[in-house]
Scaffold this active site. Structure first.
Site, PDB file in Angstrom:
ATOM      1  N   PRO A 127       0.802  -1.219   0.000  1.00 14.08           N
ATOM      2  CA  PRO A 127       0.000   0.000   0.000  1.00 14.08           C
ATOM      3  C   PRO A 127       0.840   1.277   0.000  1.00 14.08           C
ATOM      4  O   PRO A 127       1.862   1.357   0.660  1.00 14.08           O
ATOM      5  CB  PRO A 127      -0.845  -0.106   1.265  1.00 14.08           C
ATOM      6  CG  PRO A 127      -0.225  -1.161   2.094  1.00 14.08           C
ATOM      7  CD  PRO A 127       0.539  -2.049   1.174  1.00 14.08           C
ATOM      8  N   ASN A 128       0.367   2.207  -0.780  1.00 10.86           N
ATOM      9  CA  ASN A 128       0.915   3.561  -0.894  1.00 10.86           C
ATOM     10  C   ASN A 128       2.241   3.660  -1.627  1.00 10.86           C
ATOM     11  O   ASN A 128       2.744   4.757  -1.837  1.00 10.86           O
ATOM     12  CB  ASN A 128       1.020   4.241   0.488  1.00 10.86           C
ATOM     13  CG  ASN A 128      -0.337   4.377   1.133  1.00 10.86           C
ATOM     14  OD1 ASN A 128      -1.263   4.886   0.516  1.00 10.86           O
ATOM     15  ND2 ASN A 128      -0.473   3.895   2.355  1.00 10.86           N
ATOM     16  N   ARG A 137       4.392  11.295  -1.876  1.00 12.37           N
ATOM     17  CA  ARG A 137       4.063  10.960  -0.489  1.00 12.37           C
ATOM     18  C   ARG A 137       5.280  11.163   0.407  1.00 12.37           C
ATOM     19  O   ARG A 137       6.311  10.534   0.214  1.00 12.37           O
ATOM     20  CB  ARG A 137       3.624   9.497  -0.423  1.00 12.37           C
ATOM     21  CG  ARG A 137       3.423   8.986   0.974  1.00 12.37           C
ATOM     22  CD  ARG A 137       3.170   7.481   0.963  1.00 12.37           C
ATOM     23  NE  ARG A 137       3.021   7.034   2.336  1.00 12.37           N
ATOM     24  CZ  ARG A 137       3.572   5.930   2.818  1.00 12.37           C
ATOM     25  NH1 ARG A 137       4.281   5.152   2.031  1.00 12.37           N
ATOM     26  NH2 ARG A 137       3.397   5.604   4.074  1.00 12.37           N
ATOM     27  N   TYR A 182      10.536   9.290   2.012  1.00 13.55           N
ATOM     28  CA  TYR A 182      10.600   8.315   0.929  1.00 13.55           C
ATOM     29  C   TYR A 182      11.289   8.829  -0.337  1.00 13.55           C
ATOM     30  O   TYR A 182      11.495   8.061  -1.267  1.00 13.55           O
ATOM     31  CB  TYR A 182       9.188   7.824   0.583  1.00 13.55           C
ATOM     32  CG  TYR A 182       8.510   7.177   1.767  1.00 13.55           C
ATOM     33  CD1 TYR A 182       8.929   5.937   2.237  1.00 13.55           C
ATOM     34  CD2 TYR A 182       7.467   7.809   2.442  1.00 13.55           C
ATOM     35  CE1 TYR A 182       8.327   5.348   3.331  1.00 13.55           C
ATOM     36  CE2 TYR A 182       6.856   7.227   3.531  1.00 13.55           C
ATOM     37  CZ  TYR A 182       7.293   5.995   3.976  1.00 13.55           C
ATOM     38  OH  TYR A 182       6.698   5.416   5.061  1.00 13.55           O
ATOM     39  N   ASN A 227       8.015  -5.266  -0.916  1.00 14.58           N
ATOM     40  CA  ASN A 227       7.898  -4.185   0.057  1.00 14.58           C
ATOM     41  C   ASN A 227       6.443  -4.210   0.506  1.00 14.58           C
ATOM     42  O   ASN A 227       5.581  -3.648  -0.155  1.00 14.58           O
ATOM     43  CB  ASN A 227       8.254  -2.827  -0.562  1.00 14.58           C
ATOM     44  CG  ASN A 227       8.197  -1.706   0.463  1.00 14.58           C
ATOM     45  OD1 ASN A 227       7.600  -1.859   1.525  1.00 14.58           O
ATOM     46  ND2 ASN A 227       8.810  -0.583   0.144  1.00 14.58           N
ATOM     47  N   ALA A 231       2.970  -0.877   4.854  1.00 19.13           N
ATOM     48  CA  ALA A 231       2.320  -0.903   6.168  1.00 19.13           C
ATOM     49  C   ALA A 231       1.947  -2.310   6.612  1.00 19.13           C
ATOM     50  O   ALA A 231       1.901  -2.590   7.817  1.00 19.13           O
ATOM     51  CB  ALA A 231       1.080  -0.011   6.155  1.00 19.13           C
ATOM     52  N   HIS A 244       3.978  -4.725   9.266  1.00 17.28           N
ATOM     53  CA  HIS A 244       3.852  -4.700  10.721  1.00 17.28           C
ATOM     54  C   HIS A 244       2.595  -5.402  11.230  1.00 17.28           C
ATOM     55  O   HIS A 244       2.421  -5.527  12.438  1.00 17.28           O
ATOM     56  CB  HIS A 244       3.865  -3.244  11.191  1.00 17.28           C
ATOM     57  CG  HIS A 244       4.837  -2.406  10.427  1.00 17.28           C
ATOM     58  ND1 HIS A 244       6.205  -2.579  10.536  1.00 17.28           N
ATOM     59  CD2 HIS A 244       4.648  -1.438   9.492  1.00 17.28           C
ATOM     60  CE1 HIS A 244       6.803  -1.722   9.714  1.00 17.28           C
ATOM     61  NE2 HIS A 244       5.888  -1.031   9.075  1.00 17.28           N
ATOM     62  N   GLU A 292      12.853  -8.779   1.567  1.00 20.15           N
ATOM     63  CA  GLU A 292      11.999  -7.698   2.049  1.00 20.15           C
ATOM     64  C   GLU A 292      12.758  -6.383   1.901  1.00 20.15           C
ATOM     65  O   GLU A 292      13.900  -6.269   2.331  1.00 20.15           O
ATOM     66  CB  GLU A 292      11.658  -7.964   3.514  1.00 20.15           C
ATOM     67  CG  GLU A 292      10.804  -6.928   4.176  1.00 20.15           C
ATOM     68  CD  GLU A 292      10.555  -7.236   5.651  1.00 20.15           C
ATOM     69  OE1 GLU A 292       9.986  -6.369   6.329  1.00 20.15           O
ATOM     70  OE2 GLU A 292      10.944  -8.324   6.138  1.00 20.15           O
ATOM     71  N   HIS A 319      12.567  -2.066   2.367  1.00 24.66           N
ATOM     72  CA  HIS A 319      11.919  -0.860   2.883  1.00 24.66           C
ATOM     73  C   HIS A 319      12.777   0.338   2.519  1.00 24.66           C
ATOM     74  O   HIS A 319      13.994   0.325   2.740  1.00 24.66           O
ATOM     75  CB  HIS A 319      11.735  -0.928   4.400  1.00 24.66           C
ATOM     76  CG  HIS A 319      10.815  -2.029   4.803  1.00 24.66           C
ATOM     77  ND1 HIS A 319       9.456  -1.948   4.639  1.00 24.66           N
ATOM     78  CD2 HIS A 319      11.074  -3.255   5.317  1.00 24.66           C
ATOM     79  CE1 HIS A 319       8.911  -3.081   5.053  1.00 24.66           C
ATOM     80  NE2 HIS A 319       9.870  -3.887   5.459  1.00 24.66           N
ATOM     81  N   ARG A 358      12.275   4.590  13.073  1.00 26.82           N
ATOM     82  CA  ARG A 358      10.976   5.265  12.980  1.00 26.82           C
ATOM     83  C   ARG A 358      10.116   4.937  14.191  1.00 26.82           C
ATOM     84  O   ARG A 358      10.598   4.448  15.201  1.00 26.82           O
ATOM     85  CB  ARG A 358      10.309   4.871  11.662  1.00 26.82           C
ATOM     86  CG  ARG A 358      11.183   5.340  10.478  1.00 26.82           C
ATOM     87  CD  ARG A 358      10.518   5.350   9.175  1.00 26.82           C
ATOM     88  NE  ARG A 358       9.322   6.174   9.182  1.00 26.82           N
ATOM     89  CZ  ARG A 358       8.339   6.027   8.306  1.00 26.82           C
ATOM     90  NH1 ARG A 358       8.419   5.105   7.367  1.00 26.82           N
ATOM     91  NH2 ARG A 358       7.281   6.801   8.344  1.00 26.82           N
ATOM     92  N   ARG A 377       6.486   0.589  13.744  1.00 21.48           N
ATOM     93  CA  ARG A 377       7.088   0.236  12.450  1.00 21.48           C
ATOM     94  C   ARG A 377       8.349  -0.622  12.604  1.00 21.48           C
ATOM     95  O   ARG A 377       8.888  -1.097  11.625  1.00 21.48           O
ATOM     96  CB  ARG A 377       7.455   1.497  11.668  1.00 21.48           C
ATOM     97  CG  ARG A 377       6.283   2.316  11.221  1.00 21.48           C
ATOM     98  CD  ARG A 377       6.745   3.426  10.285  1.00 21.48           C
ATOM     99  NE  ARG A 377       5.742   4.449  10.150  1.00 21.48           N
ATOM    100  CZ  ARG A 377       4.766   4.432   9.251  1.00 21.48           C
ATOM    101  NH1 ARG A 377       4.662   3.419   8.410  1.00 21.48           N
ATOM    102  NH2 ARG A 377       3.900   5.413   9.193  1.00 21.48           N
TER     103      ARG A 377
END
Length: 160
Positions: free
Chosen positions: A13-14, A21, A26, A77, A80, A83, A101, A103, A110, A114
Site C-alpha cells: 500500500p501507498n 508521499r 521516501y 515491500n 504498512a 507490521h 523484504e 523498505h 521510525r 514500524r
C-alpha cells in the site's frame, strides 16, 4: 540450456504514491522509475522480472500465491502490512520461494510500531533504509541466490 530465472516484485500500500508521499522520508523517485531501473538491471542479467502493486492485503496474498510455479524469487515491500499481516507472512512461507523484504526508509529508526516486521522471519533477508537503491541491492542479492540455486542444481545433475 539453463532456465531463465524470474523475479516478481510486489509492492504494498501507498508505494504507488512514491514521489509525492512524504518525500522527506521516501524521496522523490516514483515507483515507475524504480521499476524501470530494476527492469534494466534484470535485462542486463538475463532475468525476467514482473511488477505488481496493490493497496489491498488480499490481492497481495493472491499475487504471492500465483508466484508458486511461476517465479523463482520475490522482492517485496509490504509497506504498512509489514507490521500487521500474518496473511502475507503465511503466503510467503507457503510458496517457499526466496524472498527479500525491502523498505525505503529505515524502519528501525521510525515509530515503535514500524520497528516490528511480521514478514522478516520468512524471508532470505531484509534491506532497509537505503532509499530506492534498496531495490537494486535486493536485485543483486537475488542474483546471488539464483547463482546458489544453479550451483545446487548442477551438483545434483552430476550425482545422477
Amino acid at each position: 540450456m539453463d532456465k531463465k530465472f524470474k523475479v516478481m516484485v510486489i509492492q504494498g500500500p501507498n508505494i504507488n504514491m512514491l514521489g509525492t508521499r512524504e518525500t522527506s522520508i521516501y524521496g522523490v523517485m516514483k515507483m515507475e522509475d524504480i521499476h524501470n531501473q530494476m527492469k534494466i538491471f534484470a535485462e542486463q542479467n538475463d532475468v525476467d522480472i514482473e511488477f505488481f502493486q496493490s493497496n489491498l492485503e488480499g490481492e497481495l496474498v493472491d499475487k504471492i500465491q500465483e508466484c508458486y510455479g511461476d517465479a523463482d524469487g520475490i522482492i517485496i515491500n509490504p509497506a504498512a502490512y509489514t507490521h500487521s499481516s500474518i496473511a502475507i507472512r503465511d503466503a510467503l512461507s507457503a510458496v517457499s520461494l526466496p524472498a527479500i523484504e525491502v523498505h525505503i526508509s529505515n524502519i528501525y529508526r521510525r515509530e515503535e510500531f514500524r520497528q516490528k516486521s511480521m514478514i522478516s522471519a520468512v524471508t532470505a533477508g531484509q534491506i532497509v533504509g537505503f532509499g530506492p537503491v534498496g531495490y537494486h541491492l535486493a536485485m543483486i542479492a537475488m542474483l546471488q541466490i539464483f547463482e546458489q540455486i544453479k550451483a545446487v542444481r548442477q551438483a545434483q545433475n552430476t550425482q545422477e
